[in-house]
Every structure is written in C-alpha cells, then in structure tokens.
Design a protein around this motif. Sequence first.
Motif, PDB file in Angstrom:
ATOM      1  N   GLY A   1      16.543   0.522  -0.595  1.00  0.00           N
ATOM      2  CA  GLY A   1      16.745   1.951  -0.811  1.00  0.00           C
ATOM      3  C   GLY A   1      16.173   2.718   0.358  1.00  0.00           C
ATOM      4  N   LYS A   2      16.834   3.807   0.733  1.00  0.00           N
ATOM      5  CA  LYS A   2      16.336   4.671   1.794  1.00  0.00           C
ATOM      6  C   LYS A   2      15.324   5.624   1.205  1.00  0.00           C
ATOM      7  N   LEU A   3      14.118   5.579   1.729  1.00  0.00           N
ATOM      8  CA  LEU A   3      13.035   6.334   1.135  1.00  0.00           C
ATOM      9  C   LEU A   3      12.522   7.393   2.099  1.00  0.00           C
ATOM     10  N   VAL A   4      11.899   8.408   1.536  1.00  0.00           N
ATOM     11  CA  VAL A   4      11.314   9.486   2.321  1.00  0.00           C
ATOM     12  C   VAL A   4       9.924   9.086   2.780  1.00  0.00           C
ATOM     13  N   VAL A   5       9.578   9.410   4.030  1.00  0.00           N
ATOM     14  CA  VAL A   5       8.233   9.135   4.519  1.00  0.00           C
ATOM     15  C   VAL A   5       7.259  10.039   3.798  1.00  0.00           C
ATOM     16  N   ALA A   6       6.279   9.451   3.121  1.00  0.00           N
ATOM     17  CA  ALA A   6       5.369  10.236   2.306  1.00  0.00           C
ATOM     18  C   ALA A   6       4.085  10.499   3.072  1.00  0.00           C
ATOM     19  N   SER A   7       3.166  11.125   2.368  1.00  0.00           N
ATOM     20  CA  SER A   7       1.919  11.520   2.989  1.00  0.00           C
ATOM     21  C   SER A   7       0.884  10.401   2.986  1.00  0.00           C
ATOM     22  N   GLU A   8       1.253   9.215   2.518  1.00  0.00           N
ATOM     23  CA  GLU A   8       0.328   8.095   2.480  1.00  0.00           C
ATOM     24  C   GLU A   8      -0.089   7.734   3.893  1.00  0.00           C
ATOM     25  N   PRO A   9      -1.363   7.656   4.201  1.00  0.00           N
ATOM     26  CA  PRO A   9      -1.790   7.367   5.564  1.00  0.00           C
ATOM     27  C   PRO A   9      -1.371   5.977   5.992  1.00  0.00           C
ATOM     28  N   PRO A  10      -0.877   5.806   7.242  1.00  0.00           N
ATOM     29  CA  PRO A  10      -0.481   4.483   7.724  1.00  0.00           C
ATOM     30  C   PRO A  10      -1.682   3.560   7.813  1.00  0.00           C
ATOM     31  N   GLY A  11      -1.414   2.274   7.786  1.00  0.00           N
ATOM     32  CA  GLY A  11      -2.475   1.301   7.882  1.00  0.00           C
ATOM     33  C   GLY A  11      -3.036   0.882   6.549  1.00  0.00           C
ATOM     34  N   LYS A  12      -2.565   1.436   5.462  1.00  0.00           N
ATOM     35  CA  LYS A  12      -3.079   1.089   4.135  1.00  0.00           C
ATOM     36  C   LYS A  12      -2.569  -0.287   3.723  1.00  0.00           C
ATOM     37  N   THR A  13      -3.434  -1.057   3.102  1.00  0.00           N
ATOM     38  CA  THR A  13      -3.038  -2.344   2.558  1.00  0.00           C
ATOM     39  C   THR A  13      -2.583  -2.146   1.121  1.00  0.00           C
ATOM     40  N   PHE A  14      -1.363  -2.557   0.844  1.00  0.00           N
ATOM     41  CA  PHE A  14      -0.750  -2.306  -0.454  1.00  0.00           C
ATOM     42  C   PHE A  14      -0.780  -3.553  -1.328  1.00  0.00           C
ATOM     43  N   THR A  15      -1.197  -3.377  -2.562  1.00  0.00           N
ATOM     44  CA  THR A  15      -0.918  -4.379  -3.584  1.00  0.00           C
ATOM     45  C   THR A  15       0.508  -4.129  -4.085  1.00  0.00           C
ATOM     46  N   LEU A  16       0.991  -5.043  -4.901  1.00  0.00           N
ATOM     47  CA  LEU A  16       2.335  -4.858  -5.433  1.00  0.00           C
ATOM     48  C   LEU A  16       2.417  -3.591  -6.272  1.00  0.00           C
ATOM     49  N   GLU A  17       1.422  -3.345  -7.098  1.00  0.00           N
ATOM     50  CA  GLU A  17       1.429  -2.151  -7.940  1.00  0.00           C
ATOM     51  C   GLU A  17       1.412  -0.882  -7.101  1.00  0.00           C
ATOM     52  N   GLN A  18       0.614  -0.882  -6.016  1.00  0.00           N
ATOM     53  CA  GLN A  18       0.571   0.291  -5.142  1.00  0.00           C
ATOM     54  C   GLN A  18       1.893   0.504  -4.425  1.00  0.00           C
ATOM     55  N   ALA A  19       2.525  -0.589  -4.015  1.00  0.00           N
ATOM     56  CA  ALA A  19       3.819  -0.475  -3.343  1.00  0.00           C
ATOM     57  C   ALA A  19       4.871   0.107  -4.287  1.00  0.00           C
ATOM     58  N   VAL A  20       4.847  -0.338  -5.529  1.00  0.00           N
ATOM     59  CA  VAL A  20       5.802   0.195  -6.508  1.00  0.00           C
ATOM     60  C   VAL A  20       5.549   1.677  -6.754  1.00  0.00           C
ATOM     61  N   ASP A  21       4.297   2.051  -6.943  1.00  0.00           N
ATOM     62  CA  ASP A  21       3.969   3.457  -7.168  1.00  0.00           C
ATOM     63  C   ASP A  21       4.363   4.318  -5.979  1.00  0.00           C
ATOM     64  N   TYR A  22       4.148   3.800  -4.786  1.00  0.00           N
ATOM     65  CA  TYR A  22       4.497   4.539  -3.570  1.00  0.00           C
ATOM     66  C   TYR A  22       6.000   4.774  -3.506  1.00  0.00           C
ATOM     67  N   ALA A  23       6.764   3.734  -3.816  1.00  0.00           N
ATOM     68  CA  ALA A  23       8.221   3.868  -3.787  1.00  0.00           C
ATOM     69  C   ALA A  23       8.712   4.847  -4.846  1.00  0.00           C
ATOM     70  N   LEU A  24       8.144   4.776  -6.039  1.00  0.00           N
ATOM     71  CA  LEU A  24       8.565   5.674  -7.116  1.00  0.00           C
ATOM     72  C   LEU A  24       8.259   7.133  -6.792  1.00  0.00           C
ATOM     73  N   ALA A  25       7.209   7.355  -6.016  1.00  0.00           N
ATOM     74  CA  ALA A  25       6.833   8.729  -5.679  1.00  0.00           C
ATOM     75  C   ALA A  25       7.624   9.285  -4.507  1.00  0.00           C
ATOM     76  N   ASN A  26       8.270   8.409  -3.716  1.00  0.00           N
ATOM     77  CA  ASN A  26       8.880   8.882  -2.474  1.00  0.00           C
ATOM     78  C   ASN A  26      10.352   8.512  -2.312  1.00  0.00           C
ATOM     79  N   ASN A  27      10.927   7.910  -3.295  1.00  0.00           N
ATOM     80  CA  ASN A  27      12.324   7.511  -3.187  1.00  0.00           C
ATOM     81  C   ASN A  27      13.250   8.722  -3.308  1.00  0.00           C
ATOM     82  N   PRO A  28      14.064   9.014  -2.297  1.00  0.00           N
ATOM     83  CA  PRO A  28      14.941  10.190  -2.379  1.00  0.00           C
ATOM     84  C   PRO A  28      15.998  10.068  -3.462  1.00  0.00           C
ATOM     85  N   GLU A  29      16.396   8.836  -3.782  1.00  0.00           N
ATOM     86  CA  GLU A  29      17.412   8.673  -4.819  1.00  0.00           C
ATOM     87  C   GLU A  29      16.881   9.144  -6.169  1.00  0.00           C
ATOM     88  N   LEU A  30      15.593   8.895  -6.414  1.00  0.00           N
ATOM     89  CA  LEU A  30      14.995   9.400  -7.646  1.00  0.00           C
ATOM     90  C   LEU A  30      14.935  10.922  -7.631  1.00  0.00           C
TER      91      LEU A  30
END
Length: 446
Positions: free
Chosen positions: A17-46
Amino acid sequence: MRIHLKHLALLVMVLLGKLVVASEPPGKTFTLEQAVDYALANNPELNVMQARIEQANAQLGEALASFYPQIKASLSYQHSDNPAQAFAMIIAQRRLDFNGGDFNHPGGVDNYRPQVTASYSLFRGGQDYFLSQAAELGVETSELEKSAIRNRLVNNVSAAYYGELAAIEAHQIARRSIEAVQSELDQSRIRFEAGTVLKSDVLSLDVQLAEAKDAEIQAGNAIELALSMLKTLLGMSSNDSFAIAETAGQALPETPAGFEELLDQALGHHPELKAAEKRVAIAEQQLSAANAAHLPRADAYVSYGSDSKDLAFSSNRDNVSAGVMVELDIFSGFATQEKIKKAEHELTAAQELSRQTRLRIENQLKSAQLRLQEALNRAQVATVAVQAAEEALRLVNAQREAGVVTVTRYIEAEVARDKAHTRRINARFDALRAEAELKQASGFWQ
C-alpha cells in the motif's frame, strides 16, 4: 554451499500500500505491533475511506432533507403596458382608482414583488423513505469497507515484517557457512603444503567457498528487498533510516480450527462479506424508490409577499397564497420504466457480487487453513531434520579430523545442515504468514 531463496522470495512478495510519510522520527526500531500501528495511522487508503464515510453521511443528510419543509425567498420585477396585466398589477398593489385613468391605455406599470414561499412534500410514493434507507445503508457499507481495507493492511504489514526476519536469518546462515568453509579451507591448504591433503580437496573447498559467498550475496540482497518493501508499506522514503526489532524466534502458530468453524466466523464477521450484503440491501431500496415513481406526488405550499410599484414594503399591500398540488406522471418518455430496469440490473449485479465475495472468502479461508497446516507440518519435520543434520555434521567433522572421511563428505554434510536450517526458516515464516492470511480471511483482524 548454495542457499536457494526461492521460497524466501515468496515470503516478501506482498501487496504494497502507498502510505503517507508520518511524523514518526526516522531511525526508530519497530516491533511488529508498532509497524502495524504506524501503518494504520498513516495509510492514505484508510484516510480515503474515512472521507468516503463522511461523504456517505452527507448523502444521508441530503436524503433526510426531503422530510423537512423547503423555504425560499425571492424578489421579482415586472413591467408591462398590456391592459390586462397592468390592471392586475394595479389591483395587487391596492391602488385601483375607477376615476383615475383610462383602463384601455394604462401606460407602463412597474411591479415589484418580494415574497417568502414554504413548501412541503406530503407524499412521493415512498421515494424519500426508500432513498433515505439506502443512504443510511451506504454509511454502514463505507464503514465496513474501511474495516476490510484495514484487515488487508494488517496482513500485508505482517507478511512484509516476517519476510524481513526470514531474510535476516537466511543471511546469518550464509555468513556462518562462509566462516566454516573458510576455516576448513585454511586448514586444508596447510595440510596440502604438508602433503597430507590432495589438491582436489583444496579445490573442492574453493568451489564450496564461492558458492557460500554467492548465497551470502543473495541473502543480503533479499534483506534489502524486504526492507525496501516494508519501508514502502509504512510510507517511508528509501533514504529514511529504519530497522525492525529482531526478536529471537517467533513462536509457531497453533493448529488452525476446523474449516466449518472458521467459515462460520467469517460469515458472521467478515467486513467484505457484510459490505457486499449491505450493497444488495441498498440496491433493493433503490429499486423500491424507482417503482414508487409510478405513484402520485402531493405537495403543499404557502407564500407570503407584497406587490408595489417600488421596493417600499407595506403591510397594506401584502397577500398570502396557500394550496396543495397533486401530480401524476402519465407518460415520461419511458424514463420511469428505464430507471426501474436499471435498478433491477443493479440489484442483480449486487446479488452476484455478494455471491462472488462469499465464494472468494471461502476459497481464501480454505487456502490459508491448508497453507498454515502444511507449514506447521513442514516446520515439525524441518526441526527434526535440523537436529539430525547438526549431529551428522558433528560426526563428520570428528571423522574429518581423524582423516577417516574425505572433504567431499564434509561438504555434503555442511550443505545438508544449511539446507535443513533454510527449510526450517521457510516453514516457520510460511506458518506465520499463513496465520496472518487466515486471520484476514476469517475477519479476525477487525
């Protein structure tokens, strides 16, 4: 040694999915749960689907407006020297004078009429009711479609994340193989110089080292490919620094429930199927509204205004009109019949789409269940194979040190050990990915 990454590539090839660049600072280490939450908060399709929900709410409000009275204000101006019209305007302005002029030649008369008109639909054959019901169902459908997109997004993020982990583990195996072969090659060269090892053994190890390096290059490229896919899925640019949390060995999923149990859950909760059923209900309401056009329509109205030769308002010249109008279309050029046919075809299409959606969900559910069960069985077999391969390599190493077996046998044991580890990696992440697909197919993610 060559590690085949064909199965590994299947793990990381997911819908992006094409997603919007969010305000999450680069360099963050993501767990699976964090990656899912990040996508749900920034997905333009949603966000698009949320806009469609608001649009559906607006359409519902527009449909409900038919149940309220309509009020309009207007101002008209008329000039005429026609005796009949001029005489009517003079009377409406309350300034008729039987001794004041020639009625046959009144001259030009001006008339200004400000007025307020209120109208109310008494009956439209039920069209307003049916259309409002369709609009309300449209809101519910949009919400269900957003849930379906959310399910797909969670599944895609999970699959990409597992693909990245699988690529990392495959790379670690390749690096370990290079170190082992390089160590054996260095020792064999020393033995060759001492005359205790054949030149062919050294050359065989050279070939094995080249194959191990080739596998390491492929595994490293698979990491970059999976990382690029995951960045795209999360809406990050290729230049953003990003890493995933490398957890130590995700637990295998549990054995899936029976198909009938999974199907019952999907039929009761899957948002795509519910949305398809809502679309059928919308088409039924629209067909009822189209058929209602054959019935008469009744409207009530009342207007208040005044007539004057200028814009000066006076209560001495005001007037009120009220009435009821009933209409019935006798012949509309077959427009009503064609609208009914269109609504009937739309209902048929919605019903078939609902049936197709159910069949597709059943197939996805069955396929995901079978893939998960297969992956679990493969993982069990691969675990036993890894243990056997590790023990075989240990024995061959001991025999190699004692000079009992040739380097060819050592190479065979090394390759068998690494292949066993690769099969276990593939089976484990295939199982995790199949579990995510099963959750999507059963509507569990919502």
